[in-house]
Design a protein around this motif. Structure first.
Motif, PDB file in Angstrom:
ATOM      1  N   HIS A 175       0.826  -1.181  -0.134  1.00  0.00           N
ATOM      2  CA  HIS A 175       0.017   0.093   0.064  1.00  0.00           C
ATOM      3  C   HIS A 175       0.754   1.174  -0.080  1.00  0.00           C
ATOM      4  O   HIS A 175       0.334   2.323  -0.640  1.00  0.00           O
ATOM      5  CB  HIS A 175      -0.986  -0.076   1.333  1.00  0.00           C
ATOM      6  CG  HIS A 175      -1.941  -1.054   1.068  1.00  0.00           C
ATOM      7  ND1 HIS A 175      -2.963  -1.306   2.110  1.00  0.00           N
ATOM      8  CD2 HIS A 175      -2.386  -1.777   0.153  1.00  0.00           C
ATOM      9  CE1 HIS A 175      -3.757  -2.219   1.724  1.00  0.00           C
ATOM     10  NE2 HIS A 175      -3.516  -2.596   0.434  1.00  0.00           N
ATOM     11  N   GLY A 176       1.893   1.199   0.763  1.00  0.00           N
ATOM     12  CA  GLY A 176       2.890   2.292   0.832  1.00  0.00           C
ATOM     13  C   GLY A 176       3.463   2.597  -0.596  1.00  0.00           C
ATOM     14  O   GLY A 176       3.554   3.553  -0.977  1.00  0.00           O
ATOM     15  N   ALA A 177       3.921   1.281  -1.188  1.00  0.00           N
ATOM     16  CA  ALA A 177       4.566   1.602  -2.672  1.00  0.00           C
ATOM     17  C   ALA A 177       3.676   2.087  -3.672  1.00  0.00           C
ATOM     18  O   ALA A 177       3.938   2.889  -4.350  1.00  0.00           O
ATOM     19  CB  ALA A 177       5.002   0.168  -2.978  1.00  0.00           C
ATOM     20  N   GLU A 178       2.153   1.813  -3.477  1.00  0.00           N
ATOM     21  CA  GLU A 178       1.214   2.294  -4.308  1.00  0.00           C
ATOM     22  C   GLU A 178       0.967   3.984  -4.266  1.00  0.00           C
ATOM     23  O   GLU A 178       1.057   4.692  -5.209  1.00  0.00           O
ATOM     24  CB  GLU A 178      -0.193   1.725  -4.197  1.00  0.00           C
ATOM     25  CG  GLU A 178      -0.301   0.238  -4.470  1.00  0.00           C
ATOM     26  CD  GLU A 178      -1.351  -0.460  -3.956  1.00  0.00           C
ATOM     27  OE1 GLU A 178      -1.979   0.214  -3.140  1.00  0.00           O
ATOM     28  OE2 GLU A 178      -1.564  -1.834  -4.252  1.00  0.00           O
ATOM     29  N   LEU A 192       7.894   1.237 -10.068  1.00  0.00           N
ATOM     30  CA  LEU A 192       8.788   1.749  -8.963  1.00  0.00           C
ATOM     31  C   LEU A 192       9.653   0.321  -8.342  1.00  0.00           C
ATOM     32  O   LEU A 192       8.807  -0.801  -8.139  1.00  0.00           O
ATOM     33  CB  LEU A 192       7.779   2.194  -7.761  1.00  0.00           C
ATOM     34  CG  LEU A 192       8.330   2.701  -6.632  1.00  0.00           C
ATOM     35  CD1 LEU A 192       9.088   4.093  -6.739  1.00  0.00           C
ATOM     36  CD2 LEU A 192       7.219   2.803  -5.573  1.00  0.00           C
ATOM     37  N   ASP A 193      10.612   0.730  -8.080  1.00  0.00           N
ATOM     38  CA  ASP A 193      11.374  -0.429  -7.481  1.00  0.00           C
ATOM     39  C   ASP A 193      11.905   0.054  -5.811  1.00  0.00           C
ATOM     40  O   ASP A 193      12.121   1.266  -5.886  1.00  0.00           O
ATOM     41  CB  ASP A 193      13.045  -0.688  -8.207  1.00  0.00           C
ATOM     42  CG  ASP A 193      12.405  -1.321  -9.569  1.00  0.00           C
ATOM     43  OD1 ASP A 193      12.015  -2.323  -9.560  1.00  0.00           O
ATOM     44  OD2 ASP A 193      13.205  -0.806 -10.653  1.00  0.00           O
ATOM     45  N   TYR A 194      11.865  -0.646  -5.252  1.00  0.00           N
ATOM     46  CA  TYR A 194      12.240  -0.298  -3.681  1.00  0.00           C
ATOM     47  C   TYR A 194      12.795  -1.426  -2.810  1.00  0.00           C
ATOM     48  O   TYR A 194      12.402  -2.549  -2.913  1.00  0.00           O
ATOM     49  CB  TYR A 194      10.945   0.281  -3.022  1.00  0.00           C
ATOM     50  CG  TYR A 194       9.515  -0.585  -3.316  1.00  0.00           C
ATOM     51  CD1 TYR A 194       9.473  -1.523  -2.171  1.00  0.00           C
ATOM     52  CD2 TYR A 194       8.820  -0.586  -4.331  1.00  0.00           C
ATOM     53  CE1 TYR A 194       8.336  -2.262  -2.340  1.00  0.00           C
ATOM     54  CE2 TYR A 194       7.748  -1.561  -4.383  1.00  0.00           C
ATOM     55  CZ  TYR A 194       7.405  -2.302  -3.313  1.00  0.00           C
ATOM     56  OH  TYR A 194       6.225  -3.265  -3.337  1.00  0.00           O
ATOM     57  N   ILE A 195      13.416  -0.975  -1.856  1.00  0.00           N
ATOM     58  CA  ILE A 195      13.714  -1.752  -0.472  1.00  0.00           C
ATOM     59  C   ILE A 195      13.238  -1.273   0.433  1.00  0.00           C
ATOM     60  O   ILE A 195      13.276  -0.004   0.932  1.00  0.00           O
ATOM     61  CB  ILE A 195      15.346  -1.598  -0.554  1.00  0.00           C
ATOM     62  CG1 ILE A 195      15.900  -2.610  -1.630  1.00  0.00           C
ATOM     63  CG2 ILE A 195      15.868  -2.428   0.753  1.00  0.00           C
ATOM     64  CD1 ILE A 195      17.562  -2.648  -1.790  1.00  0.00           C
ATOM     65  N   CYS A 196      12.274  -1.921   1.203  1.00  0.00           N
ATOM     66  CA  CYS A 196      11.539  -1.604   2.406  1.00  0.00           C
ATOM     67  C   CYS A 196      12.074  -2.591   3.680  1.00  0.00           C
ATOM     68  O   CYS A 196      11.999  -3.763   3.518  1.00  0.00           O
ATOM     69  CB  CYS A 196      10.067  -1.673   2.147  1.00  0.00           C
ATOM     70  SG  CYS A 196       9.255  -0.549   2.966  1.00  0.00           S
ATOM     71  N   SER A 197      12.618  -1.784   4.607  1.00  0.00           N
ATOM     72  CA  SER A 197      13.144  -2.979   5.827  1.00  0.00           C
ATOM     73  C   SER A 197      12.779  -2.084   7.219  1.00  0.00           C
ATOM     74  O   SER A 197      12.787  -1.130   7.291  1.00  0.00           O
ATOM     75  CB  SER A 197      14.663  -2.780   5.587  1.00  0.00           C
ATOM     76  OG  SER A 197      14.920  -4.085   6.247  1.00  0.00           O
ATOM     77  N   ASP A 207      15.235   2.733   0.180  1.00  0.00           N
ATOM     78  CA  ASP A 207      15.977   2.761  -1.222  1.00  0.00           C
ATOM     79  C   ASP A 207      14.522   2.884  -2.337  1.00  0.00           C
ATOM     80  O   ASP A 207      13.989   1.890  -2.203  1.00  0.00           O
ATOM     81  CB  ASP A 207      17.070   1.708  -1.532  1.00  0.00           C
ATOM     82  CG  ASP A 207      17.853   2.411  -2.722  1.00  0.00           C
ATOM     83  OD1 ASP A 207      17.581   3.563  -3.250  1.00  0.00           O
ATOM     84  OD2 ASP A 207      18.677   1.637  -2.942  1.00  0.00           O
ATOM     85  N   LEU A 208      14.521   3.895  -3.128  1.00  0.00           N
ATOM     86  CA  LEU A 208      13.554   4.097  -4.144  1.00  0.00           C
ATOM     87  C   LEU A 208      13.987   4.315  -5.380  1.00  0.00           C
ATOM     88  O   LEU A 208      14.895   5.251  -5.460  1.00  0.00           O
ATOM     89  CB  LEU A 208      12.521   5.117  -3.554  1.00  0.00           C
ATOM     90  CG  LEU A 208      11.715   4.797  -2.710  1.00  0.00           C
ATOM     91  CD1 LEU A 208      10.936   6.215  -2.030  1.00  0.00           C
ATOM     92  CD2 LEU A 208      10.488   3.905  -2.885  1.00  0.00           C
ATOM     93  N   LYS A 209      13.578   3.783  -6.621  1.00  0.00           N
ATOM     94  CA  LYS A 209      13.888   3.818  -7.897  1.00  0.00           C
ATOM     95  C   LYS A 209      12.518   4.080  -8.700  1.00  0.00           C
ATOM     96  O   LYS A 209      11.958   2.952  -8.776  1.00  0.00           O
ATOM     97  CB  LYS A 209      15.116   3.052  -8.407  1.00  0.00           C
ATOM     98  CG  LYS A 209      16.336   3.220  -7.651  1.00  0.00           C
ATOM     99  CD  LYS A 209      17.364   2.293  -8.328  1.00  0.00           C
ATOM    100  CE  LYS A 209      18.648   2.525  -7.609  1.00  0.00           C
ATOM    101  NZ  LYS A 209      19.751   1.708  -8.309  1.00  0.00           N
TER     102      LYS A 209
END
Length: 488
Positions: A175-178, A192-197, A207-209
């Motif tokens: 949901h956050g990525a959306e 969207l590419d992301y690392i969520c931790s 990290d967001l791209k």
């Protein structure tokens, strides 16, 4: 493929339907057995009728069974999914009502804070019963997928004390990525590419791209502040983004109750929340939403049954992890997601025993986590405060140690910002007595708690909270839905 999937707490009707429909979107899974179990025969009958209608309408050979005998449902199951709410809405109402008497205003109260900790005390003994059944009657090596909150506490107990192969699942990251994709103007979240931790409900987009281009703090802040809706609904999350430098996965209302700064004074709460929907910070918002949803389902059941006659559309498969994990484990088609597991070096600057939420890949070899991630120091500090509360809460739930339970509540960030130790001790006694029927491990402590309450001099207040709304009637809900439909 033919194997058995058991769903515990299947009376969570809407969610069970979603999980079931997702499973049927995998062609190889249309010959499986799905065993439903719940303590409510009424709820089981409703959800089985809906799932049977889906099976009939689509002509799938999948087998659906339903029973209130949990061990029978778990016999031979390769995968077990839990979405239980121990104590139901009755106990949940006390999780919100009693802390309000001591000035603690929660939006959700199901993860930490006073309500979430007591929720864990109710859930963990039951989770351990599930684990015992899984060890004894499920298929060898069965995997336990826990959707039930409090996510970290339940998963922690299942792994450390239940000794079952367990993964915790949540949809906060998706949901956050959306949201991020929308504010950045992406056509689809797939750009969207992301690392969520971090830890569940306190996971951080470190990290967001977007289409390969790195997105920095300033660009993300500007994008959220320019958004006509999120700029109002997510004021607290945006403030945390400005101060921490990274965006949190969790909703405005949820995040507000994990921190000691935004809900500590009634006059401050209004600055940081939005009342357009419960999830943005309303007092007891999720309790109201859950109550309305249950009432709506009971009244409009024929409509839900009719909707179940539609063909299953794989293009509308949800982003809930369960079906994707099972697909990867069974077919080898690799799935990347964010999972709740024991840390063991996954996040370098969080404790090894903690339940963390971080990226992983699933294939026939299992869930393979990406190790060696370091999250920003402020994020780690915030997570640590919750982890310490979770650890004490789990150990208290298993041992029935009321003193440790009170210390866990005392160390909760929001509780500590609002209440004195004397107030916390009395509040826990009051919650313990009110919920005694769901807390067998504290049976020995209840008489003394009652005695202390009868002699207490700690003052409480009759307070509905800083931003409370009444549960809407079916007629009000119908009128609102009709107005929204007309506006569209």
């Amino acid at each position: 493929m033919s194997f058995k999937i058991a769903i515990i707490g299947a009376g969570s009707v809407g969610f069970t339907k979603k999980l079931f429909t997702d499973l049927l979107c995998v062609p190889e899974f249309r010959d499986v057995e799905v065993a439903l179990t719940d303590i409510s025969q009424h709820n089981l009958e409703m959800i089985k009728a809906i799932l049977d209608r889906i099976v009939e309408a689509n002509g799938f050979p999948v087998k659906v069974t339903a029973t209130t005998e949990r061990r029978r449902a778990l016999e031979g199951a390769k995968y077990i999914i839990s979405c239980v709410r121990v104590g139901g809405l009755e106990a949940y109402a006390d999780d919100i009502r009693i802390p309000l008497k001591y000035g603690i205003d929660q939006c959700v109260g199901d993860t930490i804070c006073a309500g979430g900790i007591l929720y864990g005390q109710r859930n963990i003994p039951v989770i351990l019963d599930f684990c015992k059944d899984i060890r004894e009657v499920a298929a060898p090596g069965a995997k336990f997928l826990n959707y039930a909150n409090p996510m970290a506490m339940n998963t922690w107990a299942a792994i450390e004390y239940g000794k079952v192969d367990t993964v915790g699942l949540c949809h906060g990251v998706q949901h956050g990525a959306e949201q991020i994709a929308e504010v950045l103007g992406a056509k689809s979240v797939s750009e969207l590419d992301y690392i969520c931790s971090g830890i569940n409900h306190q996971t951080w987009f470190v990290d967001l791209k977007l289409n390969g281009r790195k997105i920095g703090k300033d660009e993300l802040i500007a994008a959220f502040e320019a958004h006509p809706v999120f700029s109002q609904q997510e004021k607290l999350r945006i403030d945390v983004l400005k101060r921490f430098g990274v965006y949190s996965t969790e909703s405005n209302g949820h995040l507000s109750e994990y921190l000691p700064w935004y809900r500590k004074r009634p006059d401050e709460i209004a600055r940081w929340i939005d009342m357009s929907d419960w999830i943005h910070g309303e007092t007891g918002g999720y309790l109201r939403h859950s109550t309305e949803t249950r009432n709506w389902f009971e009244t409009e059941f024929p409509q839900f049954l009719e909707q179940a006659s539609k063909p299953v559309d794989p293009a509308k498969r949800s982003n809930e992890h369960a079906s994707h994990i099972l697909e990867a484990l069974e077919t080898g088609r690799v799935y990347r997601g964010h999972f709740n597991v024991k840390n063991n070096g996954v996040i370098a600057n969080l404790p090894q025993d903690a339940i963390i939420e971080s990226p992983g890949f699933v294939d026939r070899f299992g869930i393979n986590m990406v190790s060696g991630i370091t999250i920003p120091e402020a994020c780690a500090a915030t997570c640590m405060a919750s982890i310490n509360v979770q650890r004490m809460s789990v150990h208290a739930a298993v041992s029935g140690d009321i003193d440790l339970l009170k210390l866990a509540v005392l160390h909760d960030p929001l509780v500590g910002a609002v209440s004195t130790p004397e107030e916390v001790w009395q509040m826990v006694d009051e919650m313990l007595v009110a919920q005694a029927r769901w807390l067998p491990q504290y049976a020995h402590a209840v008489p003394a708690a009652k005695d202390r309450l009868s002699r207490s001099t700690v003052k409480t207040r009759d307070w509905a909270g800083a931003a409370r709304r009444n549960v809407r009637s079916i007629e009000e809900l119908r009128a609102e839905k009709a107005a929204l439909k007309k506006a569209v």
